[in-house]
Design a protein around this motif. Structure first.
Motif, PDB file in Angstrom:
ATOM      1  N   VAL A   1     -25.312 -33.629  55.311  1.00 29.73           N
ATOM      2  CA  VAL A   1     -24.755 -34.542  54.314  1.00 29.73           C
ATOM      3  C   VAL A   1     -25.853 -35.419  53.727  1.00 29.73           C
ATOM      4  O   VAL A   1     -25.909 -35.646  52.510  1.00 29.73           O
ATOM      5  CB  VAL A   1     -23.643 -35.400  54.939  1.00 29.73           C
ATOM      6  CG1 VAL A   1     -23.209 -36.516  53.985  1.00 29.73           C
ATOM      7  CG2 VAL A   1     -22.441 -34.537  55.301  1.00 29.73           C
TER       8      VAL A   1
ATOM      9  N   SER B   1     -18.021 -30.830  50.545  1.00 27.46           N
ATOM     10  CA  SER B   1     -18.440 -31.681  51.656  1.00 27.46           C
ATOM     11  C   SER B   1     -17.857 -31.294  53.004  1.00 27.46           C
ATOM     12  O   SER B   1     -18.249 -31.874  54.022  1.00 27.46           O
ATOM     13  CB  SER B   1     -18.031 -33.137  51.358  1.00 27.46           C
ATOM     14  OG  SER B   1     -16.626 -33.244  51.222  1.00 27.46           O
TER      15      SER B   1
ATOM     16  N   SER C   1     -22.107 -33.863  43.074  1.00 24.58           N
ATOM     17  CA  SER C   1     -20.968 -33.121  42.562  1.00 24.58           C
ATOM     18  C   SER C   1     -21.202 -32.684  41.130  1.00 24.58           C
ATOM     19  O   SER C   1     -20.912 -31.553  40.745  1.00 24.58           O
ATOM     20  CB  SER C   1     -19.701 -33.971  42.647  1.00 24.58           C
ATOM     21  OG  SER C   1     -19.426 -34.316  43.971  1.00 24.58           O
TER      22      SER C   1
ATOM     23  N   GLU D   1     -24.833 -42.252  52.451  1.00 23.97           N
ATOM     24  CA  GLU D   1     -24.510 -40.920  51.923  1.00 23.97           C
ATOM     25  C   GLU D   1     -23.097 -40.498  52.312  1.00 23.97           C
ATOM     26  O   GLU D   1     -22.369 -39.903  51.506  1.00 23.97           O
ATOM     27  CB  GLU D   1     -25.518 -39.890  52.445  1.00 23.97           C
ATOM     28  CG  GLU D   1     -26.927 -40.056  51.918  1.00 23.97           C
ATOM     29  CD  GLU D   1     -27.702 -41.125  52.659  1.00 23.97           C
ATOM     30  OE1 GLU D   1     -28.814 -41.471  52.221  1.00 23.97           O
ATOM     31  OE2 GLU D   1     -27.199 -41.621  53.692  1.00 23.97           O
ATOM     32  N   GLU D   2     -22.695 -40.802  53.546  1.00 26.50           N
ATOM     33  CA  GLU D   2     -21.350 -40.439  53.997  1.00 26.50           C
ATOM     34  C   GLU D   2     -20.280 -41.236  53.262  1.00 26.50           C
ATOM     35  O   GLU D   2     -19.211 -40.708  52.945  1.00 26.50           O
ATOM     36  CB  GLU D   2     -21.243 -40.651  55.509  1.00 26.50           C
ATOM     37  CG  GLU D   2     -22.089 -39.678  56.309  1.00 26.50           C
ATOM     38  CD  GLU D   2     -22.173 -40.028  57.781  1.00 26.50           C
ATOM     39  OE1 GLU D   2     -22.660 -39.188  58.564  1.00 26.50           O
ATOM     40  OE2 GLU D   2     -21.770 -41.141  58.154  1.00 26.50           O
TER      41      GLU D   2
ATOM     42  N   PHE E   1     -26.344 -34.795  49.715  1.00 21.56           N
ATOM     43  CA  PHE E   1     -25.610 -35.790  48.922  1.00 21.56           C
ATOM     44  C   PHE E   1     -26.394 -37.099  48.896  1.00 21.56           C
ATOM     45  O   PHE E   1     -25.938 -38.109  49.418  1.00 21.56           O
ATOM     46  CB  PHE E   1     -24.211 -36.009  49.506  1.00 21.56           C
ATOM     47  CG  PHE E   1     -23.367 -34.768  49.543  1.00 21.56           C
ATOM     48  CD1 PHE E   1     -22.626 -34.378  48.446  1.00 21.56           C
ATOM     49  CD2 PHE E   1     -23.333 -33.973  50.692  1.00 21.56           C
ATOM     50  CE1 PHE E   1     -21.847 -33.232  48.487  1.00 21.56           C
ATOM     51  CE2 PHE E   1     -22.565 -32.828  50.733  1.00 21.56           C
ATOM     52  CZ  PHE E   1     -21.814 -32.453  49.629  1.00 21.56           C
TER      53      PHE E   1
ATOM     54  N   VAL F   1     -20.164 -39.765  49.529  1.00 23.70           N
ATOM     55  CA  VAL F   1     -19.522 -38.460  49.362  1.00 23.70           C
ATOM     56  C   VAL F   1     -18.013 -38.572  49.519  1.00 23.70           C
ATOM     57  O   VAL F   1     -17.244 -37.862  48.849  1.00 23.70           O
ATOM     58  CB  VAL F   1     -20.117 -37.441  50.356  1.00 23.70           C
ATOM     59  CG1 VAL F   1     -19.707 -37.742  51.787  1.00 23.70           C
ATOM     60  CG2 VAL F   1     -19.714 -36.015  49.984  1.00 23.70           C
ATOM     61  N   ARG F   2     -17.554 -39.474  50.368  1.00 22.31           N
ATOM     62  CA  ARG F   2     -16.117 -39.689  50.503  1.00 22.31           C
ATOM     63  C   ARG F   2     -15.539 -40.385  49.278  1.00 22.31           C
ATOM     64  O   ARG F   2     -14.446 -40.031  48.818  1.00 22.31           O
ATOM     65  CB  ARG F   2     -15.825 -40.495  51.773  1.00 22.31           C
ATOM     66  CG  ARG F   2     -16.041 -39.700  53.052  1.00 22.31           C
ATOM     67  CD  ARG F   2     -15.962 -40.567  54.299  1.00 22.31           C
ATOM     68  NE  ARG F   2     -16.112 -39.746  55.492  1.00 22.31           N
ATOM     69  CZ  ARG F   2     -15.108 -39.249  56.188  1.00 22.31           C
ATOM     70  NH1 ARG F   2     -13.864 -39.511  55.834  1.00 22.31           N
ATOM     71  NH2 ARG F   2     -15.324 -38.495  57.255  1.00 22.31           N
TER      72      ARG F   2
END
Length: 562
Positions: A421, A220, A465, A124-125, A425, A128-129
């Motif tokens: 997060v 985020s 998003s 997930e991290e 996400f 999202v980046r």
């Protein structure tokens, strides 16, 4: 005790410590900063007999103000803010991954391994980046169609923490030496117009040596730094990725050391610390010049390496006369030799690190707080050596009190943010499979993968998003469009694991084998495809043929080190 560097250990608690702490605070009047940045001074525990002088005798703090208000990981003043900072989760969440730890350096090694697994980016991290980078790439294309946006720094190398920022560079036809021509204000206005940043978070640093635009993403809460025409950052990131392949222990050591400096606000130059690039080069130099070659293998004891690193840069390294060089195999050189290659009017800094890409540049030239970092390393060395000393094995039980937790803590704010997060996400199942098996690297999303050798997987906006109804830069993603086309992870090509174990790599679940294209340790291996499926099976039984295989460092997945 300096509230920036350390905190009281469990064996130091007791009536004597409390008494002497009250005496010291009453005498020194150390300002106690709370998390909101308000400064309150503790009242004295005695009444002064000298009433003739009405002037304020409150002494100045013994350390420079360096606390960042937006640092979730800060453990500043942990002695007094213990309940607020780590009272909810305890500060050592990695210990949940193991039920029992051995004593001494073996237990420290086990904790570093668990910390590595815990702090490494989750799917997930990463997603999202990547989605944030995709939005910024669309924005840059709208503003300047001929410009290109590239990722560098920790996100490109994979050596980033959950709260690390994203470093971006816009490559275009601007004169980087003339700050007035750089469209910093144009980018600032566009970020506001597309509602990308949190209100009041956009800052334009046009007077800095490297002009950048800083902002915090609205969705985020990730911090982003955007520069212009600074191509050296991308080259430096590729160099670090090659060192990651050469030294398997580099990843774990850097994550621990970055967390160590981050929670003390010593991870950036303007807060009185050193840059992340300087820390990585110091670690690479430490490994290059290590006397034991066995310490560089994947099975090396990380606890011993961490203590040796802290001893080197906390007690033994001569900052006054010695410079660090990582090129040509690595060496220590005198600062006089470094100054011969520098431009007129420049001299080596206290922490002098020769730029491996430009010998005239000193990486540590702005690290004015290097001695403060040295003091923090020395403190950590003393604490850890006492905790792993065999003579103290019964006093320091790692199953009751964490060994690594004596110098590193993860705050409740960071833990709650990572959970937020994960909940907000989510990663689609097909995207998660591709993240685990396609060989894509963090921060290497390119719009034209067939023409860019540095790219590994073209990304798309995350579902989180598009589901918020954003338009323009936050546009809806096409559900029929696969985020990684088949042609791309054919190109990622021949990952696999060589038989000589020198460059042995692991997948996300910790098992050797299935990787980009060819399945490494497996006897039956596929050609093409993401996980060794499909194509013609082959058996590599010849040792000679196995040794002839090579790995392209630009196509090996960063998540193999996790």
């Amino acid at each position: 005790m300096d509230p920036v560097i350390g905190w009281y250990q469990p064996e130091q608690e007791g009536p004597a410590r409390q008494l002497w702490s009250r005496i010291a605070e009453a005498r020194v009047q150390v300002p106690m900063d709370n998390n909101n940045g308000n400064t309150t001074t503790k009242a004295p525990e005695f009444i002064s007999l000298d009433t003739s002088c009405g002037e304020d005798r409150s002494p100045v703090s013994h350390h420079p103000p360096r606390k960042k208000l937006d640092n979730r990981a800060s453990t500043f003043n942990l002695n007094l803010e213990h309940a607020h900072l780590i009272g909810k989760h305890g500060g050592c969440p990695w210990r949940q991954l193991r039920t029992k730890y051995d004593r001494g350096v073996i237990g420290l090694h086990q904790e570093i391994e668990d910390f590595h697994k815990y702090i490494s980016p989750t799917p997930e991290e990463r997603e999202v980046r990547n989605a944030l980078v995709s939005k910024m790439r669309k924005l840059i294309k709208e503003l300047w169609p001929a410009a290109k946006l590239q990722v560098f720094g920790s996100f490109r190398t994979g050596l980033y923490l959950p709260t690390s920022d994203i470093d971006l560079v816009v490559i275009g036809k601007w004169n980087v030496h003339n700050c007035e021509r750089l469209p910093l204000r144009t980018l600032e206005q566009a970020i506001y117009q597309h509602n990308l940043a949190e209100p009041g978070s956009v800052k334009v640093l046009d007077k800095a040596s490297v002009p950048i635009v800083k902002f915090t993403d609205r969705l985020s809460e990730i911090r982003v730094d955007v520069s212009f025409n600074m191509s050296n950052g991308v080259k430096s990131a590729e160099l670090i990725k090659k060192f990651k392949l050469r030294y398997p222990v580099l990843y774990s050591l850097v994550l621990v050391l970055k967390q160590f400096l981050l929670q003390r606000d010593l991870n950036e130059v303007f807060t009185g610390g050193i840059s992340s690039y300087s820390l990585i080069l110091m670690t690479i130099s430490f490994l290059q010049l290590h006397p034991r070659q066995s310490a560089l293998t994947p099975g090396a004891n990380l606890g011993i390496l961490l203590i040796e690193f802290l001893e080197l840069y906390g007690k033994k390294f001569n900052y006054m006369k010695t410079a660090i060089r990582v090129s040509e195999g690595g060496s220590y050189i005198s600062k006089e030799e470094v100054q011969k290659n520098m431009k007129d009017g420049y001299r080596p800094s206290l922490l002098c690190i020769e730029d491996p890409l430009n010998i005239t540049n000193d990486i540590g030239r702005s690290s004015h707080g290097a001695l403060y970092v040295k003091q923090a390393f020395e403190y950590a060395y003393i604490v850890l050596t006492q905790a792993v000393n065999p003579l103290n094995s019964y006093l320091y039980d790692p199953n009751k009190v964490s060994i690594l937790g004596r110098i590193i803590r993860v705050t409740d704010s960071v833990i709650d943010y990572r959970r937020w997060v994960k909940q907000n996400f989510p990663v689609p199942k097909n995207s998660e499979l591709l993240l685990n098996g396609s060989g894509s690297s963090d921060g290497e999303i390119e719009e034209e993968p067939d023409t860019s050798p540095e790219s590994s997987a073209p990304g798309s906006d995350s579902d989180s998003s598009s589901s918020r109804g954003d338009s323009g830069v936050n546009g809806h993603s096409d559900p029929n469009h696969h985020p990684w086309p088949n042609t791309h992870y054919r190109r990622a090509g021949r990952g696999g694991t060589p038989a000589n174990h020198k460059h042995r790599r692991y997948s996300d679940n910790g098992t050797p084998g299935v990787q980009n294209g060819r399945g490494g340790m497996h006897q039956r291996q596929g050609r093409g495809g993401g996980n060794g499926h499909g194509g013609r099976g082959r058996t590599f039984s010849s040792r000679k043929r196995r040794k002839s295989r090579e790995i392209d460092p630009l196509t090996v997945c960063d998540t193999q080190f996790m």
